[in-house]
Design a protein around this motif. Structure first.
Motif, PDB file in Angstrom:
ATOM      1  N   UNK A   1       0.828  -1.209   0.000  1.00 23.06           N
ATOM      2  CA  UNK A   1       0.000   0.000   0.000  1.00 23.06           C
ATOM      3  C   UNK A   1       0.863   1.260   0.000  1.00 23.06           C
ATOM      4  N   UNK A   2       1.952   1.234   0.742  1.00 18.06           N
ATOM      5  CA  UNK A   2       2.823   2.411   0.820  1.00 18.06           C
ATOM      6  C   UNK A   2       3.532   2.670  -0.509  1.00 18.06           C
ATOM      7  N   UNK A   3       3.933   1.607  -1.181  1.00 19.52           N
ATOM      8  CA  UNK A   3       4.633   1.754  -2.461  1.00 19.52           C
ATOM      9  C   UNK A   3       3.685   2.210  -3.565  1.00 19.52           C
ATOM     10  N   UNK A   4       2.499   1.605  -3.616  1.00 20.64           N
ATOM     11  CA  UNK A   4       1.568   1.897  -4.705  1.00 20.64           C
ATOM     12  C   UNK A   4       0.875   3.232  -4.539  1.00 20.64           C
ATOM     13  N   UNK A   5       0.728   3.697  -3.308  1.00 16.16           N
ATOM     14  CA  UNK A   5       0.045   4.941  -2.994  1.00 16.16           C
ATOM     15  C   UNK A   5      -1.380   4.883  -3.554  1.00 16.16           C
ATOM     16  N   UNK A   6      -1.742   5.752  -4.470  1.00 14.71           N
ATOM     17  CA  UNK A   6      -3.121   5.814  -4.968  1.00 14.71           C
ATOM     18  C   UNK A   6      -3.374   4.874  -6.148  1.00 14.71           C
ATOM     19  N   UNK A   7      -2.353   4.126  -6.579  1.00 15.28           N
ATOM     20  CA  UNK A   7      -2.488   3.272  -7.759  1.00 15.28           C
ATOM     21  C   UNK A   7      -2.192   1.819  -7.394  1.00 15.28           C
ATOM     22  N   UNK A   8      -2.843   1.330  -6.338  1.00 14.02           N
ATOM     23  CA  UNK A   8      -2.564  -0.014  -5.848  1.00 14.02           C
ATOM     24  C   UNK A   8      -2.903  -1.083  -6.882  1.00 14.02           C
ATOM     25  N   UNK A   9      -3.979  -0.890  -7.632  1.00 16.59           N
ATOM     26  CA  UNK A   9      -4.412  -1.918  -8.588  1.00 16.59           C
ATOM     27  C   UNK A   9      -3.319  -2.237  -9.610  1.00 16.59           C
ATOM     28  N   UNK A  10      -2.524  -1.244  -9.984  1.00 18.03           N
ATOM     29  CA  UNK A  10      -1.478  -1.475 -10.984  1.00 18.03           C
ATOM     30  C   UNK A  10      -0.372  -2.386 -10.461  1.00 18.03           C
ATOM     31  N   UNK A  11      -0.314  -2.558  -9.129  1.00 15.33           N
ATOM     32  CA  UNK A  11       0.717  -3.394  -8.518  1.00 15.33           C
ATOM     33  C   UNK A  11       0.290  -4.857  -8.439  1.00 15.33           C
ATOM     34  N   UNK A  12      -0.985  -5.144  -8.634  1.00 17.64           N
ATOM     35  CA  UNK A  12      -1.526  -6.472  -8.346  1.00 17.64           C
ATOM     36  C   UNK A  12      -0.815  -7.598  -9.090  1.00 17.64           C
ATOM     37  N   UNK A  13      -0.551  -7.428 -10.368  1.00 18.43           N
ATOM     38  CA  UNK A  13       0.080  -8.501 -11.150  1.00 18.43           C
ATOM     39  C   UNK A  13       1.456  -8.851 -10.593  1.00 18.43           C
ATOM     40  N   UNK A  14       2.272  -7.833 -10.306  1.00 20.79           N
ATOM     41  CA  UNK A  14       3.601  -8.092  -9.743  1.00 20.79           C
ATOM     42  C   UNK A  14       3.501  -8.638  -8.324  1.00 20.79           C
ATOM     43  N   UNK A  52      -2.967 -10.712   2.591  1.00 20.01           N
ATOM     44  CA  UNK A  52      -2.115  -9.520   2.552  1.00 20.01           C
ATOM     45  C   UNK A  52      -2.628  -8.523   1.513  1.00 20.01           C
ATOM     46  N   UNK A  53      -3.094  -9.024   0.368  1.00 24.43           N
ATOM     47  CA  UNK A  53      -3.614  -8.129  -0.672  1.00 24.43           C
ATOM     48  C   UNK A  53      -4.895  -7.445  -0.201  1.00 24.43           C
ATOM     49  N   UNK A  54      -5.769  -8.196   0.459  1.00 29.43           N
ATOM     50  CA  UNK A  54      -7.001  -7.596   0.987  1.00 29.43           C
ATOM     51  C   UNK A  54      -6.676  -6.506   2.009  1.00 29.43           C
ATOM     52  N   UNK A  55      -5.691  -6.780   2.866  1.00 34.13           N
ATOM     53  CA  UNK A  55      -5.318  -5.782   3.870  1.00 34.13           C
ATOM     54  C   UNK A  55      -4.674  -4.570   3.203  1.00 34.13           C
ATOM     55  N   UNK A  56      -3.887  -4.801   2.144  1.00 32.80           N
ATOM     56  CA  UNK A  56      -3.270  -3.691   1.411  1.00 32.80           C
ATOM     57  C   UNK A  56      -4.351  -2.757   0.876  1.00 32.80           C
ATOM     58  N   UNK A  57      -5.421  -3.325   0.359  1.00 32.65           N
ATOM     59  CA  UNK A  57      -6.525  -2.500  -0.158  1.00 32.65           C
ATOM     60  C   UNK A  57      -7.220  -1.736   0.970  1.00 32.65           C
ATOM     61  N   UNK A  58      -7.445  -2.407   2.078  1.00 36.14           N
ATOM     62  CA  UNK A  58      -8.084  -1.740   3.213  1.00 36.14           C
ATOM     63  C   UNK A  58      -7.219  -0.593   3.729  1.00 36.14           C
ATOM     64  N   UNK A  59      -5.934  -0.856   3.860  1.00 40.70           N
ATOM     65  CA  UNK A  59      -4.982   0.141   4.359  1.00 40.70           C
ATOM     66  C   UNK A  59      -4.867   1.305   3.371  1.00 40.70           C
ATOM     67  N   UNK A  60      -4.831   0.969   2.087  1.00 36.26           N
ATOM     68  CA  UNK A  60      -4.674   1.974   1.044  1.00 36.26           C
ATOM     69  C   UNK A  60      -5.853   2.934   0.999  1.00 36.26           C
ATOM     70  N   UNK A  61      -7.051   2.434   1.250  1.00 32.72           N
ATOM     71  CA  UNK A  61      -8.262   3.236   1.157  1.00 32.72           C
ATOM     72  C   UNK A  61      -8.558   4.027   2.433  1.00 32.72           C
ATOM     73  N   UNK A  62      -7.872   3.700   3.518  1.00 31.63           N
ATOM     74  CA  UNK A  62      -8.129   4.361   4.793  1.00 31.63           C
ATOM     75  C   UNK A  62      -7.484   5.740   4.847  1.00 31.63           C
ATOM     76  N   UNK A  63      -8.072   6.604   5.637  1.00 35.80           N
ATOM     77  CA  UNK A  63      -7.458   7.908   5.899  1.00 35.80           C
ATOM     78  C   UNK A  63      -6.167   7.703   6.698  1.00 35.80           C
ATOM     79  N   UNK A  64      -5.232   8.626   6.537  1.00 34.07           N
ATOM     80  CA  UNK A  64      -3.943   8.509   7.233  1.00 34.07           C
ATOM     81  C   UNK A  64      -4.129   8.369   8.744  1.00 34.07           C
ATOM     82  N   UNK A  65      -5.121   9.059   9.283  1.00 31.71           N
ATOM     83  CA  UNK A  65      -5.354   9.013  10.725  1.00 31.71           C
ATOM     84  C   UNK A  65      -5.880   7.658  11.189  1.00 31.71           C
TER      85      UNK A  65
END
Length: 249
Positions: free
Chosen positions: A119-132, A184-197
């Protein structure tokens, strides 16, 4: 000190392995396995196996730094995540078998750290990371057989079970990795979509759950404890001999 490149990750893993072996600590086992995985990822990047090889190195480094930081915190007497604390607390425990030491490290690193790093690496474009991201699963699964052969040399009983089970146990390992990766991928999406706080709370809740899995790995039910104790009787006892076998020597 945070690693800045995949080569620095490997160098730091080498230092941790050396330090743990000097301390006769079973914490050497996980970084030996992790070093192999990191080298395999590096070779994949050099072959340009990934959709975005530069980003994959960044992911590898950010991912690795979560383990490196946790280890450094533990050695400094500070508090790492609960998932890693449980693993580190078993450094000199007698009864857990080598496989348990590997699994509890894998549990913390994949089930907690991987989603955060992605989530930290992909920032707002997490979906583009899915294949790798999913290619990492194939890489881990491809290494499963070799690791099992090394475990078989350390633990003769596991080696016999491996022969009796044929490819079944390898499929089970592959299945377990897939479950961990999907979680881990599901959590990455949850973390990515959450507010920083909200993210520290998400990490805390996830850490609590993964720590419970870690406790189950180290202290399973009665039947599995009996099986592990039987394996332990015939398993190599010296840390440096187990380490050599894991290294393939």
């Amino acid at each position: 000190m945070h690693a800045q490149s995949i080569d620095e990750v490997i160098d730091q893993l080498d230092r941790i392995i050396e330090e743990c072996l000097a301390d006769d600590s079973k914490l050497a086992f996980f970084p030996i396995l992790y070093r192999k995985v990191t080298i395999a990822v590096k070779e994949g990047i050099e072959r340009k196996d990934f959709d975005d090889n530069e980003r994959m190195e960044k992911l590898d480094v950010v991912f690795a730094n979560r383990y490196l930081t946790a280890y450094q915190q533990f050695k400094a007497g500070e508090k790492p995540t609960d998932s890693w604390q449980i693993a580190f607390d078993e450094a000199h425990a007698f009864w857990p078998i080598a496989l348990q030491h590997l699994l509890i490290g894998i549990n913390a690193h994949i089930n907690l750290d991987l989603g955060i790093a992605a989530a930290e690496i992909a920032d707002s474009d997490l979906h583009s990371l899915k294949a790798d991201f999913y290619k990492i699963n194939s890489l881990l699964a491809s290494m499963a057989e070799g690791v099992q052969q090394e475990i078989g040399r350390i633990s003769p009983v596991i080696g016999i079970l491996d022969l009796l089970a044929g490819k079944l146990d390898e499929r089970l390992v592959d299945f377990s990795i897939k479950i961990a990766r999907d979680g881990a991928w599901d959590f990455a999406n949850e973390y990515n979509q959450a507010e920083a706080s909200q993210r520290p709370t998400l990490i805390s809740k996830r850490d609590f759950s993964i720590a419970w899995l870690g406790k189950d790995i180290m202290k399973p039910g009665r039947f599995l404890r009996v099986v592990a104790a039987f394996i332990k009787v015939f398993e190599r006892k010296k840390v440096h001999k187990i380490a050599k076998a894991l290294e393939g020597n």
